[in-house]
Design a protein around this motif. Sequence first.
Motif, PDB file in Angstrom:
ATOM      1  N   GLY A  44       0.817  -1.209   0.000  1.00 22.28           N
ATOM      2  CA  GLY A  44       0.000   0.000   0.000  1.00 22.28           C
ATOM      3  C   GLY A  44       0.850   1.259   0.000  1.00 22.28           C
ATOM      4  O   GLY A  44       0.504   2.257  -0.640  1.00 22.28           O
ATOM      5  N   ARG A  45       1.984   1.205   0.719  1.00 26.07           N
ATOM      6  CA  ARG A  45       2.883   2.362   0.747  1.00 26.07           C
ATOM      7  C   ARG A  45       3.476   2.615  -0.635  1.00 26.07           C
ATOM      8  O   ARG A  45       3.674   3.766  -1.050  1.00 26.07           O
ATOM      9  CB  ARG A  45       4.009   2.111   1.762  1.00 26.07           C
ATOM     10  N   GLY A  46       3.738   1.528  -1.377  1.00 27.77           N
ATOM     11  CA  GLY A  46       4.251   1.681  -2.731  1.00 27.77           C
ATOM     12  C   GLY A  46       3.238   2.336  -3.648  1.00 27.77           C
ATOM     13  O   GLY A  46       3.582   3.213  -4.450  1.00 27.77           O
ATOM     14  N   LEU A  47       1.972   1.915  -3.554  1.00 20.53           N
ATOM     15  CA  LEU A  47       0.923   2.524  -4.371  1.00 20.53           C
ATOM     16  C   LEU A  47       0.770   4.009  -4.039  1.00 20.53           C
ATOM     17  O   LEU A  47       0.631   4.846  -4.941  1.00 20.53           O
ATOM     18  CB  LEU A  47      -0.407   1.796  -4.146  1.00 20.53           C
ATOM     19  N   TYR A  48       0.801   4.321  -2.741  1.00 26.07           N
ATOM     20  CA  TYR A  48       0.654   5.718  -2.333  1.00 26.07           C
ATOM     21  C   TYR A  48       1.827   6.556  -2.840  1.00 26.07           C
ATOM     22  O   TYR A  48       1.642   7.700  -3.291  1.00 26.07           O
ATOM     23  CB  TYR A  48       0.561   5.812  -0.813  1.00 26.07           C
ATOM     24  N   ALA A  49       3.048   5.998  -2.789  1.00 26.98           N
ATOM     25  CA  ALA A  49       4.217   6.739  -3.265  1.00 26.98           C
ATOM     26  C   ALA A  49       4.089   7.076  -4.745  1.00 26.98           C
ATOM     27  O   ALA A  49       4.414   8.187  -5.171  1.00 26.98           O
ATOM     28  CB  ALA A  49       5.484   5.919  -3.010  1.00 26.98           C
ATOM     29  N   THR A  50       3.601   6.118  -5.535  1.00 25.59           N
ATOM     30  CA  THR A  50       3.437   6.370  -6.966  1.00 25.59           C
ATOM     31  C   THR A  50       2.339   7.406  -7.211  1.00 25.59           C
ATOM     32  O   THR A  50       2.495   8.306  -8.046  1.00 25.59           O
ATOM     33  CB  THR A  50       3.109   5.060  -7.705  1.00 25.59           C
ATOM     34  N   CYS A  51       1.233   7.295  -6.486  1.00 25.93           N
ATOM     35  CA  CYS A  51       0.155   8.292  -6.616  1.00 25.93           C
ATOM     36  C   CYS A  51       0.666   9.680  -6.250  1.00 25.93           C
ATOM     37  O   CYS A  51       0.384  10.670  -6.942  1.00 25.93           O
ATOM     38  CB  CYS A  51      -1.026   7.918  -5.719  1.00 25.93           C
ATOM     39  N   LEU A  52       1.434   9.756  -5.167  1.00 25.38           N
ATOM     40  CA  LEU A  52       1.943  11.046  -4.710  1.00 25.38           C
ATOM     41  C   LEU A  52       2.926  11.636  -5.718  1.00 25.38           C
ATOM     42  O   LEU A  52       2.939  12.855  -5.955  1.00 25.38           O
ATOM     43  CB  LEU A  52       2.625  10.866  -3.351  1.00 25.38           C
ATOM     44  N   ALA A  53       3.739  10.772  -6.327  1.00 23.25           N
ATOM     45  CA  ALA A  53       4.668  11.248  -7.350  1.00 23.25           C
ATOM     46  C   ALA A  53       3.907  11.822  -8.540  1.00 23.25           C
ATOM     47  O   ALA A  53       4.284  12.867  -9.094  1.00 23.25           O
ATOM     48  CB  ALA A  53       5.584  10.113  -7.797  1.00 23.25           C
ATOM     49  N   ALA A  54       2.836  11.150  -8.943  1.00 21.39           N
ATOM     50  CA  ALA A  54       2.020  11.652 -10.057  1.00 21.39           C
ATOM     51  C   ALA A  54       1.377  12.985  -9.703  1.00 21.39           C
ATOM     52  O   ALA A  54       1.343  13.914 -10.532  1.00 21.39           O
ATOM     53  CB  ALA A  54       0.944  10.626 -10.416  1.00 21.39           C
ATOM     54  N   LEU A  55       0.901  13.109  -8.472  1.00 26.09           N
ATOM     55  CA  LEU A  55       0.263  14.351  -8.036  1.00 26.09           C
ATOM     56  C   LEU A  55       1.279  15.495  -7.954  1.00 26.09           C
ATOM     57  O   LEU A  55       0.923  16.664  -8.146  1.00 26.09           O
ATOM     58  CB  LEU A  55      -0.406  14.146  -6.675  1.00 26.09           C
ATOM     59  N   GLY A  56       2.532  15.170  -7.669  1.00 22.72           N
ATOM     60  CA  GLY A  56       3.562  16.199  -7.615  1.00 22.72           C
ATOM     61  C   GLY A  56       4.020  16.656  -8.984  1.00 22.72           C
ATOM     62  O   GLY A  56       4.316  17.838  -9.191  1.00 22.72           O
ATOM     63  N   LEU A  57       4.047  15.732  -9.941  1.00 22.59           N
ATOM     64  CA  LEU A  57       4.540  16.064 -11.274  1.00 22.59           C
ATOM     65  C   LEU A  57       3.458  16.692 -12.151  1.00 22.59           C
ATOM     66  O   LEU A  57       3.757  17.526 -13.017  1.00 22.59           O
ATOM     67  CB  LEU A  57       5.080  14.796 -11.938  1.00 22.59           C
ATOM     68  N   ALA A  58       2.204  16.309 -11.934  1.00 22.05           N
ATOM     69  CA  ALA A  58       1.113  16.757 -12.804  1.00 22.05           C
ATOM     70  C   ALA A  58       0.991  18.278 -12.917  1.00 22.05           C
ATOM     71  O   ALA A  58       0.848  18.803 -14.038  1.00 22.05           O
ATOM     72  CB  ALA A  58      -0.216  16.149 -12.338  1.00 22.05           C
ATOM     73  N   PRO A  59       1.023  19.051 -11.812  1.00 19.38           N
ATOM     74  CA  PRO A  59       0.863  20.507 -11.963  1.00 19.38           C
ATOM     75  C   PRO A  59       1.953  21.144 -12.828  1.00 19.38           C
ATOM     76  O   PRO A  59       1.698  22.131 -13.518  1.00 19.38           O
ATOM     77  CB  PRO A  59       0.939  21.022 -10.521  1.00 19.38           C
ATOM     78  N   VAL A  60       3.146  20.572 -12.789  1.00 19.77           N
ATOM     79  CA  VAL A  60       4.236  21.127 -13.575  1.00 19.77           C
ATOM     80  C   VAL A  60       4.047  20.806 -15.058  1.00 19.77           C
ATOM     81  O   VAL A  60       4.328  21.637 -15.930  1.00 19.77           O
ATOM     82  CB  VAL A  60       5.588  20.575 -13.073  1.00 19.77           C
ATOM     83  N   ILE A  61       3.545  19.601 -15.341  1.00 19.58           N
ATOM     84  CA  ILE A  61       3.323  19.206 -16.733  1.00 19.58           C
ATOM     85  C   ILE A  61       2.192  20.018 -17.353  1.00 19.58           C
ATOM     86  O   ILE A  61       2.343  20.617 -18.419  1.00 19.58           O
ATOM     87  CB  ILE A  61       3.027  17.700 -16.826  1.00 19.58           C
ATOM     88  N   ILE A  62       1.041  20.044 -16.683  1.00 22.26           N
ATOM     89  CA  ILE A  62      -0.104  20.732 -17.269  1.00 22.26           C
ATOM     90  C   ILE A  62       0.054  22.253 -17.182  1.00 22.26           C
ATOM     91  O   ILE A  62      -0.529  22.994 -17.978  1.00 22.26           O
ATOM     92  CB  ILE A  62      -1.433  20.306 -16.615  1.00 22.26           C
ATOM     93  N   GLY A  63       0.866  22.730 -16.212  1.00 24.77           N
ATOM     94  CA  GLY A  63       1.064  24.169 -16.058  1.00 24.77           C
ATOM     95  C   GLY A  63       1.936  24.774 -17.136  1.00 24.77           C
ATOM     96  O   GLY A  63       1.840  25.982 -17.412  1.00 24.77           O
ATOM     97  N   LEU A  64       2.803  23.958 -17.753  1.00 23.39           N
ATOM     98  CA  LEU A  64       3.637  24.388 -18.885  1.00 23.39           C
ATOM     99  C   LEU A  64       4.380  25.706 -18.629  1.00 23.39           C
ATOM    100  O   LEU A  64       4.437  26.585 -19.476  1.00 23.39           O
ATOM    101  CB  LEU A  64       2.790  24.518 -20.156  1.00 23.39           C
ATOM    102  N   GLY A  65       4.939  25.844 -17.424  1.00 28.28           N
ATOM    103  CA  GLY A  65       5.764  27.009 -17.125  1.00 28.28           C
ATOM    104  C   GLY A  65       5.004  28.279 -16.829  1.00 28.28           C
ATOM    105  O   GLY A  65       5.618  29.323 -16.577  1.00 28.28           O
TER     106      GLY A  65
END
Length: 431
Positions: A44-65
């Motif tokens: 479960g900790r592994g799944l949460y880590a991957t979800c959290l990584a996606a949530l951290g990277l997503a704003p930067v990707i969709i925000g496009l600077g």
Amino acid sequence: MALSPPRGAGKFNSPLLISVSRVAIMLIALGTAPIISRELGPSGRGLYATCLAALGLAPVIIGLGIPMAVRRLASIIDHRPVVRSAYRIVLLLLSPAFGLGVVVSILLVPNLTYSQRNWFLVAMSTTAFFVLVLCAQSVLIAAHRYFAIALLHFIQPFVTATAVFVFWAFSEVTLEILLWGYVAGTSLAALTAFVLLRVSVRGPRMSFEYLGRQGVKYAGSQIAETAASTVVLLLAVATMGSYEAGLLAVAITLATLPLALGYAIGSAVFGGVASANSSNLPRARASAIRAAFVVGILGALTLVLVTPYGLPLLFGSAFLPAVPAAVVLVSSSLFLVVNYVATQVLGAEGRGSAMALWQVAGLAIAVAGLLCLSGDFGAFGAALSMAAGWLVTTVGCLGTLRVGPSVVVIGVADLKACFQLCVRGKFVYMR
């Protein structure tokens, strides 16, 4: 309307508040990590880590600077039309954020249950609101409103931590609860950002096209910086399974502890490096990097001694197999601290392309190693890959800055200067 700090801010508007908020966030993470790990278990900790990584990277990707473009524009022109345009762009980003969540849930975390997937998609959608938070931080930085910036940094992790403690005390902590905490925290942070900005929705606004073009200029370096700390965890479940990913996540939690002081050093030296003249710049670089080596060495040595016994005590016996990976990463945390400060120095000198280059180079090594080693060696192989990536970024950044081996020669005066820098934010060029 010109931006300026609020009247009467005084000592409550120090730049060090940003560092203090970052340290507080890391302490919150340390306080909740054992609870989350024990409640969810390694898988479960592994799944949460991957979800959290996606949530951290997503704003930067969709925000496009766009947040960085907002910062620059708010510094040179009336910020209100820029902010109104950002409001509308955030609403347009809801669909891309949801779509990105669908892709991640299918490709990288297919083991989520129906309920977990639904909450993950809701959380991914709210990453669009986090783009507004980042834009607000940019405006507040331009206005030198440091207390407000620190507050925005603090809200989301505080809400999630509160949810963890409450449900741990009265019920149980599940992945759904953690995702709900992210949604609640991000929504509250976005609402607070709107209030702090004090810019109405109605009124003249900047062209979407112009703001977008300005943002794209910064997108590459921002994505590279965030990806360097999130992509390995994002790929972990898909490459080695949720159990090994959970072990790796715990190891990373310990290894990133010294980075709290790295944040303090980076914030404290940024202005001094940026304003240093050509004759003082080499000494400013060396002093900043030497301070990073001091805290990095002390942090790594302390964690290497504590980790073999402290990790299973803190996170539970189920995470005992994480010790080898944790020892690799905590012993390499020196490189993480030094390369963070080095990238901040490059940023202060306006060398964003060099910063992005070496972050991408380190990330490429880490991902390549993950794909080659994690299948046979699990979390231990992934840890070796991450350590190699940190080393590459460190060596590359120091070479670009022309900081030689003499920087690791540390004297008593350097220790005192490092203490002054971390505690009081006083940056002195030593030699």
